[in-house]
Motif scaffolding. Sequence first.
Motif, PDB file in Angstrom:
ATOM      1  N   ALA A 172       0.812  -1.217   0.000  1.00 55.25           N
ATOM      2  CA  ALA A 172       0.000   0.000   0.000  1.00 55.25           C
ATOM      3  C   ALA A 172       0.840   1.260   0.000  1.00 55.25           C
ATOM      4  CB  ALA A 172      -0.932  -0.010   1.218  1.00 55.25           C
ATOM      5  N   ARG A 173       2.065   1.189   0.503  1.00 57.19           N
ATOM      6  CA  ARG A 173       2.950   2.356   0.557  1.00 57.19           C
ATOM      7  C   ARG A 173       4.158   2.191  -0.361  1.00 57.19           C
ATOM      8  NH1 ARG A 173       5.375   2.250   5.038  1.00 57.19           N
ATOM      9  NH2 ARG A 173       4.670   0.196   5.696  1.00 57.19           N
ATOM     10  N   GLY A 174       4.067   1.251  -1.284  1.00 64.51           N
ATOM     11  CA  GLY A 174       5.201   1.010  -2.169  1.00 64.51           C
ATOM     12  C   GLY A 174       6.382   0.385  -1.466  1.00 64.51           C
ATOM     13  N   GLU A 175       6.104  -0.281  -0.322  1.00 62.47           N
ATOM     14  CA  GLU A 175       7.185  -0.829   0.494  1.00 62.47           C
ATOM     15  C   GLU A 175       7.711  -2.167  -0.003  1.00 62.47           C
ATOM     16  OE1 GLU A 175       3.364  -2.359   2.495  1.00 62.47           O
ATOM     17  OE2 GLU A 175       4.022  -0.675   1.266  1.00 62.47           O
ATOM     18  N   GLY A 176       7.030  -2.763  -0.968  1.00 60.92           N
ATOM     19  CA  GLY A 176       7.457  -4.042  -1.488  1.00 60.92           C
ATOM     20  C   GLY A 176       7.003  -5.201  -0.621  1.00 60.92           C
ATOM     21  N   ASN A 177       7.377  -6.396  -1.042  1.00 58.54           N
ATOM     22  CA  ASN A 177       7.043  -7.614  -0.312  1.00 58.54           C
ATOM     23  C   ASN A 177       8.246  -8.542  -0.373  1.00 58.54           C
ATOM     24  OD1 ASN A 177       6.072 -10.085   0.633  1.00 58.54           O
ATOM     25  ND2 ASN A 177       4.077  -9.858  -0.349  1.00 58.54           N
ATOM     26  N   PRO A 178       9.170  -8.401   0.590  1.00 61.13           N
ATOM     27  CA  PRO A 178      10.400  -9.194   0.541  1.00 61.13           C
ATOM     28  C   PRO A 178      10.157 -10.706   0.493  1.00 61.13           C
ATOM     29  CG  PRO A 178      10.614  -7.429   2.141  1.00 61.13           C
ATOM     30  CD  PRO A 178       9.173  -7.446   1.708  1.00 61.13           C
ATOM     31  N   ALA A 179       9.159 -11.183   1.230  1.00 61.54           N
ATOM     32  CA  ALA A 179       8.915 -12.619   1.280  1.00 61.54           C
ATOM     33  C   ALA A 179       8.552 -13.181  -0.089  1.00 61.54           C
ATOM     34  CB  ALA A 179       7.802 -12.931   2.287  1.00 61.54           C
ATOM     35  N   ALA A 180       7.864 -12.363  -0.889  1.00 59.89           N
ATOM     36  CA  ALA A 180       7.449 -12.803  -2.219  1.00 59.89           C
ATOM     37  C   ALA A 180       8.412 -12.353  -3.314  1.00 59.89           C
ATOM     38  CB  ALA A 180       6.043 -12.291  -2.527  1.00 59.89           C
ATOM     39  N   GLY A 181       9.428 -11.560  -2.924  1.00 61.88           N
ATOM     40  CA  GLY A 181      10.413 -11.110  -3.908  1.00 61.88           C
ATOM     41  C   GLY A 181      10.020  -9.881  -4.692  1.00 61.88           C
ATOM     42  N   PHE A 182       8.979  -9.147  -4.235  1.00 62.52           N
ATOM     43  CA  PHE A 182       8.548  -7.947  -4.952  1.00 62.52           C
ATOM     44  C   PHE A 182       9.270  -6.723  -4.373  1.00 62.52           C
ATOM     45  CE2 PHE A 182       4.715 -10.709  -5.407  1.00 62.52           C
ATOM     46  CZ  PHE A 182       4.859 -10.927  -6.773  1.00 62.52           C
ATOM     47  N   PRO A 183       9.914  -5.925  -5.214  1.00 67.78           N
ATOM     48  CA  PRO A 183      10.762  -4.839  -4.715  1.00 67.78           C
ATOM     49  C   PRO A 183       9.997  -3.629  -4.207  1.00 67.78           C
ATOM     50  CG  PRO A 183      10.680  -4.766  -7.103  1.00 67.78           C
ATOM     51  CD  PRO A 183       9.954  -6.032  -6.685  1.00 67.78           C
ATOM     52  N   GLN A 184      10.681  -2.878  -3.355  1.00 67.74           N
ATOM     53  CA  GLN A 184      10.170  -1.577  -2.919  1.00 67.74           C
ATOM     54  C   GLN A 184      10.217  -0.604  -4.091  1.00 67.74           C
ATOM     55  OE1 GLN A 184      11.577   0.128   0.835  1.00 67.74           O
ATOM     56  NE2 GLN A 184      11.982   2.055  -0.226  1.00 67.74           N
ATOM     57  N   ALA A 208      19.379  -1.206  -0.717  1.00 70.16           N
ATOM     58  CA  ALA A 208      19.155  -1.631   0.657  1.00 70.16           C
ATOM     59  C   ALA A 208      17.700  -2.011   0.882  1.00 70.16           C
ATOM     60  CB  ALA A 208      19.552  -0.515   1.617  1.00 70.16           C
ATOM     61  N   GLY A 209      17.497  -3.174   1.481  1.00 67.60           N
ATOM     62  CA  GLY A 209      16.154  -3.620   1.798  1.00 67.60           C
ATOM     63  C   GLY A 209      15.409  -4.293   0.666  1.00 67.60           C
ATOM     64  N   GLN A 210      15.964  -4.274  -0.536  1.00 70.62           N
ATOM     65  CA  GLN A 210      15.303  -4.995  -1.623  1.00 70.62           C
ATOM     66  C   GLN A 210      15.468  -6.500  -1.392  1.00 70.62           C
ATOM     67  OE1 GLN A 210      13.341  -3.420  -3.207  1.00 70.62           O
ATOM     68  NE2 GLN A 210      14.091  -1.824  -4.564  1.00 70.62           N
ATOM     69  N   PRO A 211      14.492  -7.318  -1.782  1.00 71.25           N
ATOM     70  CA  PRO A 211      14.602  -8.758  -1.559  1.00 71.25           C
ATOM     71  C   PRO A 211      15.856  -9.341  -2.203  1.00 71.25           C
ATOM     72  CG  PRO A 211      12.379  -8.165  -2.245  1.00 71.25           C
ATOM     73  CD  PRO A 211      13.219  -6.941  -2.432  1.00 71.25           C
ATOM     74  N   ALA A 212      16.518 -10.235  -1.493  1.00 67.65           N
ATOM     75  CA  ALA A 212      17.739 -10.839  -2.025  1.00 67.65           C
ATOM     76  C   ALA A 212      17.478 -11.548  -3.354  1.00 67.65           C
ATOM     77  CB  ALA A 212      18.317 -11.812  -1.002  1.00 67.65           C
ATOM     78  N   ALA A 213      16.353 -12.253  -3.425  1.00 66.65           N
ATOM     79  CA  ALA A 213      16.038 -12.971  -4.665  1.00 66.65           C
ATOM     80  C   ALA A 213      15.847 -12.008  -5.824  1.00 66.65           C
ATOM     81  CB  ALA A 213      14.787 -13.815  -4.468  1.00 66.65           C
ATOM     82  N   TYR A 214      15.282 -10.839  -5.541  1.00 67.04           N
ATOM     83  CA  TYR A 214      15.074  -9.842  -6.593  1.00 67.04           C
ATOM     84  C   TYR A 214      16.414  -9.299  -7.094  1.00 67.04           C
ATOM     85  CZ  TYR A 214      13.956  -5.451  -8.874  1.00 67.04           C
ATOM     86  OH  TYR A 214      13.891  -4.416  -9.787  1.00 67.04           O
ATOM     87  N   ILE A 215      17.294  -8.907  -6.179  1.00 69.72           N
ATOM     88  CA  ILE A 215      18.598  -8.358  -6.582  1.00 69.72           C
ATOM     89  C   ILE A 215      19.380  -9.396  -7.375  1.00 69.72           C
ATOM     90  CG2 ILE A 215      20.796  -7.436  -5.779  1.00 69.72           C
ATOM     91  CD1 ILE A 215      19.338  -6.363  -3.319  1.00 69.72           C
ATOM     92  N   ALA A 216      19.433 -10.611  -6.852  1.00 73.18           N
ATOM     93  CA  ALA A 216      20.171 -11.672  -7.542  1.00 73.18           C
ATOM     94  C   ALA A 216      19.579 -11.939  -8.918  1.00 73.18           C
ATOM     95  CB  ALA A 216      20.159 -12.943  -6.699  1.00 73.18           C
ATOM     96  N   GLY A 217      18.257 -11.930  -8.997  1.00 73.47           N
ATOM     97  CA  GLY A 217      17.605 -12.172 -10.288  1.00 73.47           C
ATOM     98  C   GLY A 217      17.940 -11.113 -11.311  1.00 73.47           C
ATOM     99  N   GLN A 218      18.053  -9.860 -10.870  1.00 70.62           N
ATOM    100  CA  GLN A 218      18.381  -8.787 -11.807  1.00 70.62           C
ATOM    101  C   GLN A 218      19.840  -8.866 -12.260  1.00 70.62           C
ATOM    102  OE1 GLN A 218      15.745  -7.241 -13.043  1.00 70.62           O
ATOM    103  NE2 GLN A 218      14.804  -8.648 -11.569  1.00 70.62           N
ATOM    104  N   LEU A 219      20.737  -9.216 -11.343  1.00 65.52           N
ATOM    105  CA  LEU A 219      22.139  -9.383 -11.737  1.00 65.52           C
ATOM    106  C   LEU A 219      22.274 -10.496 -12.778  1.00 65.52           C
ATOM    107  CD1 LEU A 219      23.836  -8.946  -8.258  1.00 65.52           C
ATOM    108  CD2 LEU A 219      24.180  -7.481 -10.257  1.00 65.52           C
ATOM    109  N   ARG A 220      21.545 -11.551 -12.580  1.00 64.89           N
ATOM    110  CA  ARG A 220      21.606 -12.657 -13.553  1.00 64.89           C
ATOM    111  C   ARG A 220      20.921 -12.268 -14.864  1.00 64.89           C
ATOM    112  NH1 ARG A 220      21.053 -15.846  -8.400  1.00 64.89           N
ATOM    113  NH2 ARG A 220      23.143 -16.753  -8.149  1.00 64.89           N
ATOM    114  N   ALA A 221      19.905 -11.429 -14.776  1.00 63.68           N
ATOM    115  CA  ALA A 221      19.260 -10.958 -16.000  1.00 63.68           C
ATOM    116  C   ALA A 221      20.225 -10.128 -16.837  1.00 63.68           C
ATOM    117  CB  ALA A 221      18.015 -10.138 -15.650  1.00 63.68           C
ATOM    118  N   TRP A 222      21.044  -9.301 -16.184  1.00 65.20           N
ATOM    119  CA  TRP A 222      22.049  -8.538 -16.937  1.00 65.20           C
ATOM    120  C   TRP A 222      23.066  -9.467 -17.584  1.00 65.20           C
ATOM    121  CZ3 TRP A 222      21.074  -4.968 -12.474  1.00 65.20           C
ATOM    122  CH2 TRP A 222      20.505  -3.758 -12.898  1.00 65.20           C
ATOM    123  N   ARG A 223      23.428 -10.507 -16.890  1.00 61.95           N
ATOM    124  CA  ARG A 223      24.390 -11.455 -17.473  1.00 61.95           C
ATOM    125  C   ARG A 223      23.829 -12.078 -18.745  1.00 61.95           C
ATOM    126  NH1 ARG A 223      26.002 -15.540 -12.735  1.00 61.95           N
ATOM    127  NH2 ARG A 223      28.088 -15.714 -13.603  1.00 61.95           N
TER     128      ARG A 223
END
Length: 234
Positions: A48-60, A166-181
């Motif tokens: 509701a506040r654009g805070e994301g959902n770390p458990a589901a991997g959705f970014p802030q 900071a605070g972005q889900p680990a799975a999200y960050i890792a997924g984006q790094l692999r997407a760039w690769r």
Amino acid sequence: MIPRSLPGMLVLGALFAAAAPAQSAPDGKQISAQGANGAPACITCHGARGEGNPAAGFPQLAGMGGRYLEEQLNAMANGSRVSPVMAATAKALDPAQRQAVAQYYAALPSTLDTDQLAATAMHPSKPADTGAWLATRGAWDKNVPACNQCHGPGGIGVGENFPALAGQPAAYIAGQLRAWRQGQRPPGPLGLMPAVATRLSESEIDAVSAYYAGLPTAAAQLAAQANAPAGAKQ
């Protein structure tokens, strides 16, 4: 020959045009809460506040640069950023709607304590702490700069183009790094990210992603220790 009635018709046409309601600009807040053109509401996944959902991997999204957010929506709409989850939503919104919702989230206050996070950049790290080392020192033997150099101290984000990590889900960050690769995201400012991502090992990607995901908690703990009475510090 010009019909004598033409001037009157032109006047009537002008009157009708003036009376027609102007098309209102898209409402980013409304799109976020209700969706548009068949696209679901953004709050369904991003909070509701654009805070994301770390458990589901959705970014802030709150507090991110408006230009960055708009570019990502446009890239997901045209397929240059591969996103099975977001592609249909981005395509459903027209360019003005994508801009409106991007600006709405950019104007929301971030949920991050940027002062606490920035202070972590001064905290010493060791090479064995791979995630912290990459974030604050980089890996210059592989020509990988510190992540904080572009994304700010503590990964708080810089300007319109470098988002907070900071605070972005680990799975999200890792997924984006692999997407760039894999060439599944546009290269970004100065074309840096594909080169950085391809020079990181799988374990390094996981380590730096976990570091930034856990950084808000770590920053709060460091701040509490710094503010504790001298006798209570360990």
